[in-house]
Design an enzyme around this catalytic site. Structure first.
Site, mmCIF file in Angstrom:
data_model
loop_
_atom_site.group_PDB
_atom_site.id
_atom_site.type_symbol
_atom_site.label_atom_id
_atom_site.label_comp_id
_atom_site.label_asym_id
_atom_site.label_seq_id
_atom_site.Cartn_x
_atom_site.Cartn_y
_atom_site.Cartn_z
ATOM 1 N N CYS A 257 -7.596 -23.869 19.353
ATOM 2 C CA CYS A 257 -8.706 -24.071 20.295
ATOM 3 C C CYS A 257 -8.898 -25.526 20.696
ATOM 4 C CB CYS A 257 -9.999 -23.536 19.691
ATOM 5 S SG CYS A 257 -9.897 -21.795 19.282
ATOM 6 N N CYS B 43 -14.784 -23.837 18.667
ATOM 7 C CA CYS B 43 -13.953 -23.944 17.473
ATOM 8 C C CYS B 43 -13.015 -25.125 17.643
ATOM 9 C CB CYS B 43 -13.151 -22.648 17.331
ATOM 10 S SG CYS B 43 -11.920 -22.679 16.027
ATOM 11 N N ASP C 79 0.868 -1.173 0.000
ATOM 12 C CA ASP C 79 0.000 0.000 0.000
ATOM 13 C C ASP C 79 0.905 1.223 0.000
ATOM 14 O OD1 ASP C 79 -2.215 1.518 -0.010
ATOM 15 O OD2 ASP C 79 -2.983 0.891 1.945
ATOM 16 N N ASP D 129 -3.296 7.358 -3.899
ATOM 17 C CA ASP D 129 -4.587 7.987 -4.193
ATOM 18 C C ASP D 129 -5.014 8.845 -3.007
ATOM 19 O OD1 ASP D 129 -4.822 5.661 -2.654
ATOM 20 O OD2 ASP D 129 -6.928 5.439 -3.143
ATOM 21 N N CYS E 28 -10.035 -25.348 15.685
ATOM 22 C CA CYS E 28 -8.772 -25.053 15.005
ATOM 23 C C CYS E 28 -7.622 -25.549 15.882
ATOM 24 C CB CYS E 28 -8.662 -23.552 14.714
ATOM 25 S SG CYS E 28 -8.144 -22.566 16.133
HETATM 26 ZN ZN LIG Z 1 -10.064 -21.643 17.019
#
Ligand SMILES: [Zn+2]
Length: 511
Positions: A277, A272, A85, A120, A274
């Site tokens: 977790c 969760c 950016d 910009d 993942c």
């Molecule tokens: Zn998780």
């Protein structure tokens, strides 16, 4: 050409973006990486999370390392595609920056950024009309100028679209940028609009830009990275996202899910599985030193983003993006409001949505929002503009859509035909939501008998029936069980039998 569309669903697409560092599958999100210090290192983003694309900030690199900064891949330790950016965001937030449009374009080439962004002038979410006009004018001027500063032809360049909530300015800017030599178009200024949960305006902005941009250029929604809104943006045609939210939220103790954000210390259980977790409970996340907690939360948040991107791409391949979108949009009333806004853009969605049904899976209709599906719009359009009733069948009998599908094999349809003695001049059509009017001879065509609906008879069919009656030139029309202008109502079996006799007599009379 650097972008190739492989699959479509609604206005969403799976694409391949070629950069000099490889091929990337879109829609995807680029994690925002600070060139100096990070919660998750760029190499881990690649190795552990599979991100081949990150975005960092050339302006911060310039300020921190000076004009002689090294290759951005070396600075970040990331060997995939890097977008930089230009500092325009800093301009928006801090009101002024210490570089020039020319310096920052040349600097991005020098540090070997793979995708550069011109400097910009962001409109932001709060600009008044006059300010917004100025930002658009100046952005276009700088974009034109920037092209002459480029020397490295292998780099991709992004031409941002400004205008904010002023849709005519968004359109003007998108047109001008689309005419210039850019490969990617970021849609600027949505952050403040999204922070205000103004998804209706966001929908307007995206569609306005998409309608005039060259379709072979990916659209990047700047600063959008919460998993709950990604599917809405993808469905409208956004291909790229960037976000620092996974890390910023983590610093603030916020735990992302596909359907919203929670404070981790208010949770009882981690909803969760993942890698972070699955082997921890809430205490394990809350009672660790802050820095470790931020790291764990940021990783969890990123897994959630990855999961959502995968499932969005999969739903595009399957042709079930609409179903995905409907379930996500029900997680927040404002998002639902954004989805309702699609009713203004049915034609746009239908135009982009592939006609071929990929899975031959039935369509699901839950409520009036499901009625905005492109399949409904497409069918109603065609039955109105392209369909002619079968020759000689000039008496219309409208019956409600039976529960049994296909309609023309239902018991009630067969009974009606029998009662009316299978007359040749009689045309039976079904009425009801979501499709309005379905002629019996079409009732086995997809998706007219491949859908499940919780809407019941609905209300939307009235308009379709009236348009059908007005345009198809029937001599007479009868409708079972309802009152509609232009058709005689039949309320009972006795009446139906009388109708049959009447038709019979008239037939004998040579009618
Ligand atoms: Zn998780």
């Amino acid at each position: 050409m650097c972008f190739e569309v492989k699959e479509r669903d609604l206005a969403g697409r799976i694409g391949l973006l070629r950069t000099r560092r490889g091929v990337l599958e879109t829609p995807t999100l680029m994690p925002v990486v600070n060139p100096v210090k990070n919660t998750i290192s760029p190499s881990e983003l690649k190795e552990e999370f599979g991100f081949n694309l990150i975005i960092t900030n050339a302006y911060i690199i310039l300020k921190h390392y000076g004009k002689d900064a090294k290759d951005v891949h070396e600075i970040t330790g990331f060997d995939g595609t890097i977008m930089t950016d230009s500092g325009a965001y800093q301009l928006l937030i801090y009101g002024g920056i210490d570089t020039t449009p020319e310096e920052i374009v040349r600097f991005q080439e020098r540090i070997h950024s793979d995708i550069g962004v011109i400097l910009d002038v962001p409109t932001g979410g709060f600009a008044n009309r006059e300010e917004a006009e100025q930002t658009v004018r100046e952005t276009i001027r700088r974009a034109k100028e920037s092209i002459s500063w480029r020397e490295d032809g292998t780099m991709l360049w992004a031409g941002p679209i400004q205008g904010g909530r002023y849709l005519d300015l968004v359109e003007e800017c998108a047109r001008a940028m689309g005419d210039l030599d850019f490969q990617i178009h970021p849609l600027g200024s949505p952050t403040q609009i999204m922070e205000g949960y103004d998804y209706q305006t966001l929908v307007d902005m995206i569609v306005t830009a998409k309608r005039v941009l060259p379709p072979e250029r990916p659209l990047h929604l700047f600063g959008a990275g919460h998993p709950m809104m990604l599917s809405l943006a993808v469905a409208l045609g956004c291909d790229l996202f960037d976000s620092a939210a996974y890390a910023l939220f983590a610093k603030d103790g916020r735990y992302m899910t596909q359907v919203g954000t929670m404070r981790v210390d208010e949770l009882e259980e981690l909803p969760c599985s993942c890698p972070i977790c699955v082997k921890r409970n809430v205490e394990d996340l809350v009672e660790v030193p802050k820095e470790e907690r931020v790291g764990l939360l940021a990783r969890h948040n990123l897994y959630i983003v990855v999961e959502e991107l995968r499932s969005i791409r999969e739903s595009i391949r399957e042709g079930t993006l609409w179903e995905h979108l409907e379930s996500r949009c029900r997680t927040h009333p404002k998002l639902y409001e954004g989805m309702k806004r699609l009713s203004e853009y049915k034609e746009y969605l239908e135009y982009n949505d592939p006609i071929i049904n990929k899975t031959l899976r039935g369509l699901f209709f839950y409520d009036e929002v499901s009625m905005f599906r492109p399949e409904v719009y497409r069918y109603k359009e065609r039955i109105f503009s392209r369909y002619s009733r079968p020759k000689g069948k000039d008496i219309l009998i409208l019956m409600p859509m039976p529960d049994e599908k296909p309609f023309n094999r239902s018991k009630i349809y067969k009974l009606l035909k029998k009662t009316l003695e299978n007359r040749d001049d009689m045309h039976i059509c079904f009425y009801g939501d979501p499709f309005g009017v379905v002629p019996s001879e079409l009732s086995e065509t997809f998706p007219l008998s491949q859908f499940e609906s919780a809407i019941g008879l609905g209300r939307g069919w009235r308009e379709s029936v009236e348009a059908f009656l007005a345009s198809k030139g029937y001599r007479e029309a009868f409708i079972l069980g309802e009152r509609v202008k232009g058709a005689k109502t039949i309320d009972s079996i006795e009446e139906l039998e009388r109708l049959s006799d009447f038709l019979e007599e008239r037939n004998e009379g040579g009618g």
